[in-house]
Scaffold this motif. Structure first.
Motif, PDB file in Angstrom:
ATOM      1  N   MET A  26       0.844  -1.162   0.000  1.00 37.78           N
ATOM      2  CA  MET A  26       0.000   0.000   0.000  1.00 37.78           C
ATOM      3  C   MET A  26       0.891   1.226   0.000  1.00 37.78           C
ATOM      4  O   MET A  26       1.867   1.285   0.727  1.00 37.78           O
ATOM      5  CB  MET A  26      -0.864  -0.024   1.259  1.00 37.78           C
ATOM      6  N   VAL A  27       0.531   2.197  -0.771  1.00 34.58           N
ATOM      7  CA  VAL A  27       1.277   3.448  -0.803  1.00 34.58           C
ATOM      8  C   VAL A  27       0.386   4.520  -0.210  1.00 34.58           C
ATOM      9  O   VAL A  27      -0.733   4.720  -0.650  1.00 34.58           O
ATOM     10  CB  VAL A  27       1.666   3.837  -2.247  1.00 34.58           C
ATOM     11  N   ILE A  28       0.881   5.182   0.816  1.00 38.88           N
ATOM     12  CA  ILE A  28       0.141   6.285   1.415  1.00 38.88           C
ATOM     13  C   ILE A  28       0.953   7.538   1.196  1.00 38.88           C
ATOM     14  O   ILE A  28       2.126   7.586   1.522  1.00 38.88           O
ATOM     15  CB  ILE A  28      -0.091   6.073   2.918  1.00 38.88           C
ATOM     16  N   SER A  29       0.321   8.538   0.660  1.00 36.05           N
ATOM     17  CA  SER A  29       1.029   9.758   0.332  1.00 36.05           C
ATOM     18  C   SER A  29       0.959  10.753   1.471  1.00 36.05           C
ATOM     19  O   SER A  29      -0.116  11.165   1.877  1.00 36.05           O
ATOM     20  CB  SER A  29       0.429  10.392  -0.919  1.00 36.05           C
ATOM     21  N   ALA A  30       2.107  11.124   1.987  1.00 33.59           N
ATOM     22  CA  ALA A  30       2.162  12.151   3.008  1.00 33.59           C
ATOM     23  C   ALA A  30       2.205  13.535   2.368  1.00 33.59           C
ATOM     24  O   ALA A  30       2.092  14.531   3.050  1.00 33.59           O
ATOM     25  CB  ALA A  30       3.389  11.952   3.894  1.00 33.59           C
ATOM     26  N   ARG A  31       2.368  13.574   1.047  1.00 35.98           N
ATOM     27  CA  ARG A  31       2.430  14.861   0.359  1.00 35.98           C
ATOM     28  C   ARG A  31       1.042  15.353  -0.009  1.00 35.98           C
ATOM     29  O   ARG A  31       0.830  16.518  -0.220  1.00 35.98           O
ATOM     30  CB  ARG A  31       3.305  14.758  -0.892  1.00 35.98           C
ATOM     31  N   ASN A  32       0.083  14.442  -0.133  1.00 38.35           N
ATOM     32  CA  ASN A  32      -1.286  14.866  -0.379  1.00 38.35           C
ATOM     33  C   ASN A  32      -1.819  15.409   0.939  1.00 38.35           C
ATOM     34  O   ASN A  32      -1.112  15.451   1.930  1.00 38.35           O
ATOM     35  CB  ASN A  32      -2.136  13.677  -0.835  1.00 38.35           C
ATOM     36  N   SER A  33      -3.062  15.791   0.968  1.00 38.91           N
ATOM     37  CA  SER A  33      -3.644  16.257   2.214  1.00 38.91           C
ATOM     38  C   SER A  33      -3.422  15.207   3.290  1.00 38.91           C
ATOM     39  O   SER A  33      -3.644  14.029   3.087  1.00 38.91           O
ATOM     40  CB  SER A  33      -5.142  16.482   2.019  1.00 38.91           C
ATOM     41  N   SER A  34      -2.960  15.629   4.462  1.00 36.14           N
ATOM     42  CA  SER A  34      -2.681  14.671   5.534  1.00 36.14           C
ATOM     43  C   SER A  34      -3.955  14.195   6.211  1.00 36.14           C
ATOM     44  O   SER A  34      -3.942  13.187   6.899  1.00 36.14           O
ATOM     45  CB  SER A  34      -1.743  15.293   6.561  1.00 36.14           C
ATOM     46  N   GLU A  35      -5.060  14.874   6.023  1.00 38.08           N
ATOM     47  CA  GLU A  35      -6.312  14.496   6.684  1.00 38.08           C
ATOM     48  C   GLU A  35      -6.754  13.070   6.362  1.00 38.08           C
ATOM     49  O   GLU A  35      -7.060  12.304   7.271  1.00 38.08           O
ATOM     50  CB  GLU A  35      -7.414  15.497   6.330  1.00 38.08           C
ATOM     51  N   PRO A  36      -6.773  12.635   5.086  1.00 38.29           N
ATOM     52  CA  PRO A  36      -7.175  11.247   4.816  1.00 38.29           C
ATOM     53  C   PRO A  36      -6.246  10.227   5.468  1.00 38.29           C
ATOM     54  O   PRO A  36      -6.683   9.178   5.922  1.00 38.29           O
ATOM     55  CB  PRO A  36      -7.108  11.141   3.285  1.00 38.29           C
ATOM     56  N   VAL A  37      -4.957  10.542   5.547  1.00 43.99           N
ATOM     57  CA  VAL A  37      -4.001   9.624   6.167  1.00 43.99           C
ATOM     58  C   VAL A  37      -4.284   9.518   7.654  1.00 43.99           C
ATOM     59  O   VAL A  37      -4.297   8.425   8.227  1.00 43.99           O
ATOM     60  CB  VAL A  37      -2.546  10.079   5.905  1.00 43.99           C
ATOM     61  N   LEU A  38      -4.548  10.650   8.307  1.00 50.83           N
ATOM     62  CA  LEU A  38      -4.866  10.634   9.736  1.00 50.83           C
ATOM     63  C   LEU A  38      -6.158   9.867  10.000  1.00 50.83           C
ATOM     64  O   LEU A  38      -6.254   9.100  10.957  1.00 50.83           O
ATOM     65  CB  LEU A  38      -4.981  12.060  10.277  1.00 50.83           C
TER      66      LEU A  38
ATOM     67  N   PRO B 193      13.800   7.055   8.052  1.00 50.82           N
ATOM     68  CA  PRO B 193      13.486   5.759   7.444  1.00 50.82           C
ATOM     69  C   PRO B 193      14.224   5.575   6.122  1.00 50.82           C
ATOM     70  O   PRO B 193      14.347   6.523   5.344  1.00 50.82           O
ATOM     71  CB  PRO B 193      11.976   5.810   7.207  1.00 50.82           C
ATOM     72  N   PRO B 194      14.724   4.370   5.880  1.00 46.79           N
ATOM     73  CA  PRO B 194      15.430   4.130   4.621  1.00 46.79           C
ATOM     74  C   PRO B 194      14.483   4.160   3.426  1.00 46.79           C
ATOM     75  O   PRO B 194      13.315   3.798   3.539  1.00 46.79           O
ATOM     76  CB  PRO B 194      16.028   2.734   4.804  1.00 46.79           C
ATOM     77  N   GLU B 195      15.015   4.584   2.307  1.00 43.07           N
ATOM     78  CA  GLU B 195      14.247   4.583   1.067  1.00 43.07           C
ATOM     79  C   GLU B 195      14.354   3.208   0.421  1.00 43.07           C
ATOM     80  O   GLU B 195      15.361   2.520   0.558  1.00 43.07           O
ATOM     81  CB  GLU B 195      14.792   5.632   0.099  1.00 43.07           C
ATOM     82  N   TYR B 196      13.288   2.837  -0.258  1.00 44.59           N
ATOM     83  CA  TYR B 196      13.317   1.614  -1.051  1.00 44.59           C
ATOM     84  C   TYR B 196      13.961   1.916  -2.393  1.00 44.59           C
ATOM     85  O   TYR B 196      13.675   2.940  -3.008  1.00 44.59           O
ATOM     86  CB  TYR B 196      11.899   1.075  -1.297  1.00 44.59           C
ATOM     87  N   ASN B 197      14.799   1.023  -2.844  1.00 41.42           N
ATOM     88  CA  ASN B 197      15.399   1.156  -4.169  1.00 41.42           C
ATOM     89  C   ASN B 197      14.559   0.308  -5.122  1.00 41.42           C
ATOM     90  O   ASN B 197      14.732  -0.901  -5.211  1.00 41.42           O
ATOM     91  CB  ASN B 197      16.853   0.688  -4.149  1.00 41.42           C
ATOM     92  N   MET B 198      13.661   0.953  -5.823  1.00 39.31           N
ATOM     93  CA  MET B 198      12.730   0.230  -6.686  1.00 39.31           C
ATOM     94  C   MET B 198      13.438  -0.450  -7.860  1.00 39.31           C
ATOM     95  O   MET B 198      12.907  -1.386  -8.448  1.00 39.31           O
ATOM     96  CB  MET B 198      11.637   1.170  -7.191  1.00 39.31           C
TER      97      MET B 198
ATOM     98  N   HIS C 227       8.267  13.317  -0.380  1.00 37.67           N
ATOM     99  CA  HIS C 227       9.118  14.103  -1.263  1.00 37.67           C
ATOM    100  C   HIS C 227       9.508  13.340  -2.526  1.00 37.67           C
ATOM    101  O   HIS C 227      10.626  13.422  -2.996  1.00 37.67           O
ATOM    102  CB  HIS C 227      10.363  14.571  -0.518  1.00 37.67           C
ATOM    103  N   GLY C 228       8.568  12.563  -3.059  1.00 39.40           N
ATOM    104  CA  GLY C 228       8.834  11.835  -4.293  1.00 39.40           C
ATOM    105  C   GLY C 228       9.648  10.573  -4.117  1.00 39.40           C
ATOM    106  O   GLY C 228      10.047   9.954  -5.084  1.00 39.40           O
ATOM    107  N   LYS C 229       9.922  10.177  -2.877  1.00 34.47           N
ATOM    108  CA  LYS C 229      10.694   8.972  -2.597  1.00 34.47           C
ATOM    109  C   LYS C 229       9.825   7.982  -1.836  1.00 34.47           C
ATOM    110  O   LYS C 229       8.987   8.365  -1.032  1.00 34.47           O
ATOM    111  CB  LYS C 229      11.929   9.294  -1.741  1.00 34.47           C
ATOM    112  N   ILE C 230      10.035   6.710  -2.084  1.00 27.70           N
ATOM    113  CA  ILE C 230       9.288   5.678  -1.373  1.00 27.70           C
ATOM    114  C   ILE C 230      10.185   5.147  -0.267  1.00 27.70           C
ATOM    115  O   ILE C 230      11.280   4.644  -0.531  1.00 27.70           O
ATOM    116  CB  ILE C 230       8.858   4.547  -2.324  1.00 27.70           C
ATOM    117  N   SER C 231       9.726   5.308   0.955  1.00 26.35           N
ATOM    118  CA  SER C 231      10.543   4.903   2.092  1.00 26.35           C
ATOM    119  C   SER C 231       9.710   4.118   3.096  1.00 26.35           C
ATOM    120  O   SER C 231       8.490   4.087   3.027  1.00 26.35           O
ATOM    121  CB  SER C 231      11.170   6.130   2.757  1.00 26.35           C
ATOM    122  N   LYS C 232      10.391   3.507   4.032  1.00 22.02           N
ATOM    123  CA  LYS C 232       9.716   2.753   5.077  1.00 22.02           C
ATOM    124  C   LYS C 232       9.009   3.710   6.019  1.00 22.02           C
ATOM    125  O   LYS C 232       9.196   4.931   5.960  1.00 22.02           O
ATOM    126  CB  LYS C 232      10.725   1.884   5.832  1.00 22.02           C
TER     127      LYS C 232
END
Length: 160
Positions: A1-13, A62-67, A39-44
């Motif tokens: 699952m990918v959750i975007s912290a850059r979009n509005s934080s309300e849905p994530v909360l 958190p470390p970034e995943y190397n896709m 910030h455009g990176k996928i991390s843990k």
């Protein structure tokens, strides 16, 4: 699952609150499994405290995943929706950009404009739009399925 912290934080909360309210579900066991896009990176998962991150990862962030470590010939099934507040379209596009060298015959992508996050599981049209394609995907790849092959078996099967 990918959750975007850059979009509005309300849905994530709200998602976090719902997740933690489910009986017999320890959300703190599940949260580290959730990938967060920052910030455009996928991390843990970021535990929010440097000391917690150090305890889990041995570093303050958190470390970034190397896709690019995903074997290029590993079959991937990726679906995303235009109304998904948890997995933003831009974030999925960033992921797809990271996968641009993936074997095109093994990368199955479908954008569903009117789908939100839960629609992929409980949507009225999910059987026809999603489930049937998932079944066809696994039938097509059989033993090559990422659900069948894990860890060292994946690395052995998909040596380049």
């Amino acid at each position: 699952m990918v959750i975007s912290a850059r979009n509005s934080s309300e849905p994530v909360l709200e998602f976090d609150k719902l997740l933690c309210a489910v009986p017999r579900v320890d959300c703190y066991d599940l949260l580290p499994a959730i990938t967060v896009v920052r910030h455009g990176k996928i991390s843990k998962y970021d535990y929010g405290k440097k000391s917690e991150n150090v305890a889990h990862y041995g570093q303050t962030k958190p470390p970034e995943y190397n896709m690019s470590n995903i074997p290029r010939n590993l079959p991937l099934f990726l679906r995303y929706g235009g109304q998904d507040a948890l997995s933003g379209v831009k974030d999925v596009e960033n992921l797809l950009d990271d996968l641009k060298f993936h074997d095109i015959d093994k990368l199955h992508v479908q954008f569903i404009k009117d789908y939100a996050h839960a629609d992929f599981i409980i949507g009225i049209t999910a059987k026809d739009i999603i489930y049937n394609q998932i079944i066809a995907f696994f039938r097509n790849y059989g033993a090559y399925s990422p659900l069948v092959l894990t860890g060292p078996l994946i690395r052995e099967r998909y040596k380049q």
